[in-house]
Design a protein around this motif. Structure first.
Motif, PDB file in Angstrom:
ATOM      1  N   ALA A 131      -9.608 -31.890 -23.815  1.00  0.00           N
ATOM      2  CA  ALA A 131      -9.814 -33.150 -23.101  1.00  0.00           C
ATOM      3  C   ALA A 131     -10.378 -32.923 -21.710  1.00  0.00           C
ATOM      4  O   ALA A 131     -11.248 -33.673 -21.241  1.00  0.00           O
ATOM      5  N   ALA A 132      -9.898 -31.883 -21.022  1.00  0.00           N
ATOM      6  CA  ALA A 132     -10.361 -31.603 -19.663  1.00  0.00           C
ATOM      7  C   ALA A 132     -11.779 -31.056 -19.647  1.00  0.00           C
ATOM      8  O   ALA A 132     -12.577 -31.397 -18.767  1.00  0.00           O
ATOM      9  N   PHE A 133     -12.139 -30.212 -20.613  1.00  0.00           N
ATOM     10  CA  PHE A 133     -13.448 -29.557 -20.607  1.00  0.00           C
ATOM     11  C   PHE A 133     -14.533 -30.377 -21.302  1.00  0.00           C
ATOM     12  O   PHE A 133     -15.712 -30.256 -20.973  1.00  0.00           O
ATOM     13  N   TYR A 134     -14.150 -31.199 -22.276  1.00  0.00           N
ATOM     14  CA  TYR A 134     -15.154 -31.925 -23.053  1.00  0.00           C
ATOM     15  C   TYR A 134     -15.006 -33.449 -22.944  1.00  0.00           C
ATOM     16  O   TYR A 134     -15.927 -34.174 -23.283  1.00  0.00           O
ATOM     17  N   GLY A 135     -13.829 -33.914 -22.521  1.00  0.00           N
ATOM     18  CA  GLY A 135     -13.593 -35.344 -22.399  1.00  0.00           C
ATOM     19  C   GLY A 135     -12.580 -35.828 -23.413  1.00  0.00           C
ATOM     20  O   GLY A 135     -12.574 -35.375 -24.559  1.00  0.00           O
ATOM     21  N   PRO A 136     -11.680 -36.750 -23.008  1.00  0.00           N
ATOM     22  CA  PRO A 136     -10.625 -37.224 -23.928  1.00  0.00           C
ATOM     23  C   PRO A 136     -11.170 -37.935 -25.152  1.00  0.00           C
ATOM     24  O   PRO A 136     -10.499 -37.991 -26.189  1.00  0.00           O
ATOM     25  N   GLU A 137     -12.402 -38.474 -25.051  1.00  0.00           N
ATOM     26  CA  GLU A 137     -12.992 -39.160 -26.202  1.00  0.00           C
ATOM     27  C   GLU A 137     -13.450 -38.187 -27.289  1.00  0.00           C
ATOM     28  O   GLU A 137     -13.814 -38.611 -28.394  1.00  0.00           O
ATOM     29  N   ARG A 138     -13.392 -36.885 -27.002  1.00  0.00           N
ATOM     30  CA  ARG A 138     -13.838 -35.880 -27.974  1.00  0.00           C
ATOM     31  C   ARG A 138     -12.670 -35.330 -28.785  1.00  0.00           C
ATOM     32  O   ARG A 138     -12.748 -34.230 -29.337  1.00  0.00           O
ATOM     33  N   LEU A 139     -11.583 -36.085 -28.876  1.00  0.00           N
ATOM     34  CA  LEU A 139     -10.412 -35.691 -29.646  1.00  0.00           C
ATOM     35  C   LEU A 139     -10.124 -36.748 -30.701  1.00  0.00           C
ATOM     36  O   LEU A 139     -10.101 -37.940 -30.396  1.00  0.00           O
ATOM     37  N   VAL A 140      -9.909 -36.317 -31.946  1.00  0.00           N
ATOM     38  CA  VAL A 140      -9.516 -37.239 -33.011  1.00  0.00           C
ATOM     39  C   VAL A 140      -8.348 -36.621 -33.773  1.00  0.00           C
ATOM     40  O   VAL A 140      -8.186 -35.401 -33.809  1.00  0.00           O
ATOM     41  N   ALA A 141      -7.524 -37.480 -34.380  1.00  0.00           N
ATOM     42  CA  ALA A 141      -6.351 -36.996 -35.110  1.00  0.00           C
ATOM     43  C   ALA A 141      -6.617 -36.834 -36.592  1.00  0.00           C
ATOM     44  O   ALA A 141      -6.003 -35.989 -37.247  1.00  0.00           O
ATOM     45  N   GLU A 142      -7.541 -37.645 -37.148  1.00  0.00           N
ATOM     46  CA  GLU A 142      -7.808 -37.638 -38.588  1.00  0.00           C
ATOM     47  C   GLU A 142      -9.245 -38.036 -38.871  1.00  0.00           C
ATOM     48  O   GLU A 142      -9.887 -38.701 -38.054  1.00  0.00           O
ATOM     49  N   ALA A 143      -9.732 -37.655 -40.031  1.00  0.00           N
ATOM     50  CA  ALA A 143     -11.034 -38.104 -40.530  1.00  0.00           C
ATOM     51  C   ALA A 143     -11.096 -37.785 -42.020  1.00  0.00           C
ATOM     52  O   ALA A 143     -10.211 -37.110 -42.565  1.00  0.00           O
ATOM     53  N   SER A 144     -12.135 -38.267 -42.683  1.00  0.00           N
ATOM     54  CA  SER A 144     -12.344 -37.966 -44.102  1.00  0.00           C
ATOM     55  C   SER A 144     -13.087 -36.641 -44.228  1.00  0.00           C
ATOM     56  O   SER A 144     -14.105 -36.431 -43.555  1.00  0.00           O
TER      57      SER A 144
ATOM     58  N   PRO B  32     -23.526 -33.553 -28.635  1.00  0.00           N
ATOM     59  CA  PRO B  32     -22.986 -34.910 -28.450  1.00  0.00           C
ATOM     60  C   PRO B  32     -22.628 -35.548 -29.794  1.00  0.00           C
ATOM     61  O   PRO B  32     -23.311 -35.357 -30.793  1.00  0.00           O
ATOM     62  N   GLY B  33     -21.541 -36.266 -29.790  1.00  0.00           N
ATOM     63  CA  GLY B  33     -21.106 -36.949 -31.003  1.00  0.00           C
ATOM     64  C   GLY B  33     -20.098 -36.187 -31.821  1.00  0.00           C
ATOM     65  O   GLY B  33     -19.413 -36.766 -32.671  1.00  0.00           O
ATOM     66  N   SER B  34     -19.972 -34.877 -31.592  1.00  0.00           N
ATOM     67  CA  SER B  34     -18.972 -34.095 -32.322  1.00  0.00           C
ATOM     68  C   SER B  34     -17.631 -34.195 -31.602  1.00  0.00           C
ATOM     69  O   SER B  34     -17.573 -34.358 -30.381  1.00  0.00           O
ATOM     70  N   ALA B  35     -16.554 -34.110 -32.354  1.00  0.00           N
ATOM     71  CA  ALA B  35     -15.208 -34.235 -31.784  1.00  0.00           C
ATOM     72  C   ALA B  35     -14.293 -33.185 -32.377  1.00  0.00           C
ATOM     73  O   ALA B  35     -14.453 -32.771 -33.524  1.00  0.00           O
TER      74      ALA B  35
END
Length: 363
Positions: free
Chosen positions: A257-270, A184-187
């Motif tokens: 998105a289908a297997f883990y949830g759309p909230e588990r996708l990000v476009a960018e990070a540091s 949980p918490g990883s994306a």
């Protein structure tokens, strides 16, 4: 046939009539509009890119995908070299004034790449993954022309903190990334193409909206994903020796998105850290991780560096040349100050994720 861009575009489009509607995609740093003569193709692409569909009608880039038979252009293409470890013919190219044709040898799909026109033509529905790759290549071009450095790596994020996972061919970076997504918490940031750029005193990491493509061994060792393979095929694969299963090239897309949830996708990070998988299947020991200095361990750089490929057109209009050397200094510069770790020893994804990846993500 006159090999001008306009003539080539006319030949590729033929009698096709593009539909009025388009598919608009917000990929993070650019918006793309996809047009086609095939409603079915737009529906397939809309499902694939569901997580980045946009209601916006304007776009930075337009891509035209023409569903038709494989074009016969009557021109001589030149083979494009495969990456180390890959065999067989895949791409062939022909440079034209201010543009490039790329032909897929196996399928006959033809792509026109230029600053003014981006056209995919051929049996697109039967080869929708090649159309997906062409669309994603346009965003990759946009990032690279804006100063981002392409890397051969997967990446995860937690909040605005990302960890890159690189590795030599078959090292298991996609498998490691998917194991980490169970926490949980990883994306999911990206699977195979990571882009880095120094911004605001740090290094930004950007991904591309392409679903992970994984081999059967990864599917069979992840209960969440096993339904990607039909039951009869799963049973046949389970009967294979482990070494043969590891080497088998049979790709399956993972809709994150289908297997883990759309909230588990990000476009960018540091970018907080990078790990390089340099472990071995024949090593009976546990995975070991150690900090490395890439200036002193340049033999590890090929695991990170990535050729932009035949679709890449530089900002000055020049196309990437086949076999063009990669700029080691540029990679060392963008990674300067980023903690880099080498993973050696035996392969154990659970131990790698639990002991190293998740702690690096949590900081």
């Amino acid at each position: 046939m006159k090999a001008s861009q306009a003539a080539l575009a006319e030949t590729l489009i033929g009698d096709a009539e593009p539909l009025e509607r388009s598919l608009v995609l917000d990929m993070g740093r650019a918006t793309l509009a996809i047009r086609s003569n095939s409603a079915a193709l737009l529906d397939v692409l809309g499902d694939y890119f569901a997580h980045c569909r946009s209601p916006e009608s304007t776009a930075d880039v337009e891509v035209l995908a023409i569903e038709r038979e494989a074009p016969e252009l009557g021109v001589a293409f030149l083979d494009w070299s495969r990456e180390p470890g890959k065999t067989g013919r895949k791409d062939s190219i022909l440079d034209v004034p201010n543009g490039r044709l790329v032909r897929k040898v196996r399928t006959g799909m033809v792509f026109l790449q230029s600053a003014a026109r981006r056209i995919a033509a051929g049996p697109c529905l039967a080869n929708d993954n090649q159309v997906v790759n062409f669309i994603v290549s346009q965003y990759m071009n946009h990032l690279q022309q804006s100063g981002w450095r392409i890397c051969h790596a997967a990446a995860l994020a937690r909040g605005d903190r990302a960890v890159a996972i690189a590795g030599f061919s078959g090292g298991g970076k996609s498998t490691a990334m998917l194991h980490a997504l169970e926490h949980p918490g990883s994306a999911f940031l990206t699977n195979d193409r990571l882009f880095l750029k120094r911004e605001g005193g740090g290094v930004r990491a950007a991904g591309v909206p392409k679903q992970p493509r994984i081999n059967p061994g990864t599917v069979l060792n992840n209960p969440r994903l096993e339904t990607l393979i039909p039951a009869p095929r799963r049973e046949a694969l389970r009967a294979l020796p482990a070494a043969e299963l590891w080497e088998l090239e049979e790709k399956y897309d993972v809709p994150v998105a289908a297997f883990y949830g759309p909230e588990r996708l990000v476009a960018e990070a540091s970018l907080a850290a990078a790990i390089i998988l340099n472990w071995r299947r024949d090593d009976p020991g546990p995975p070991r991780i150690a900090a490395v200095d890439l200036m002193q361990r340049r033999e590890l750089l090929p695991a990170i560096m990535k050729s932009p490929g035949p679709f890449y057109q530089h900002a000055d209009g020049r196309f990437q040349a086949d076999g063009e050397p990669l700029d080691e200094a540029a990679y060392l510069e963008v990674l300067a100050g980023v903690p880099v770790f080498e993973v050696s020893g035996g392969i154990d994804f659970n131990a790698l994720v639990r002991r190293h990846l998740i702690p690096l993500l949590e900081g």
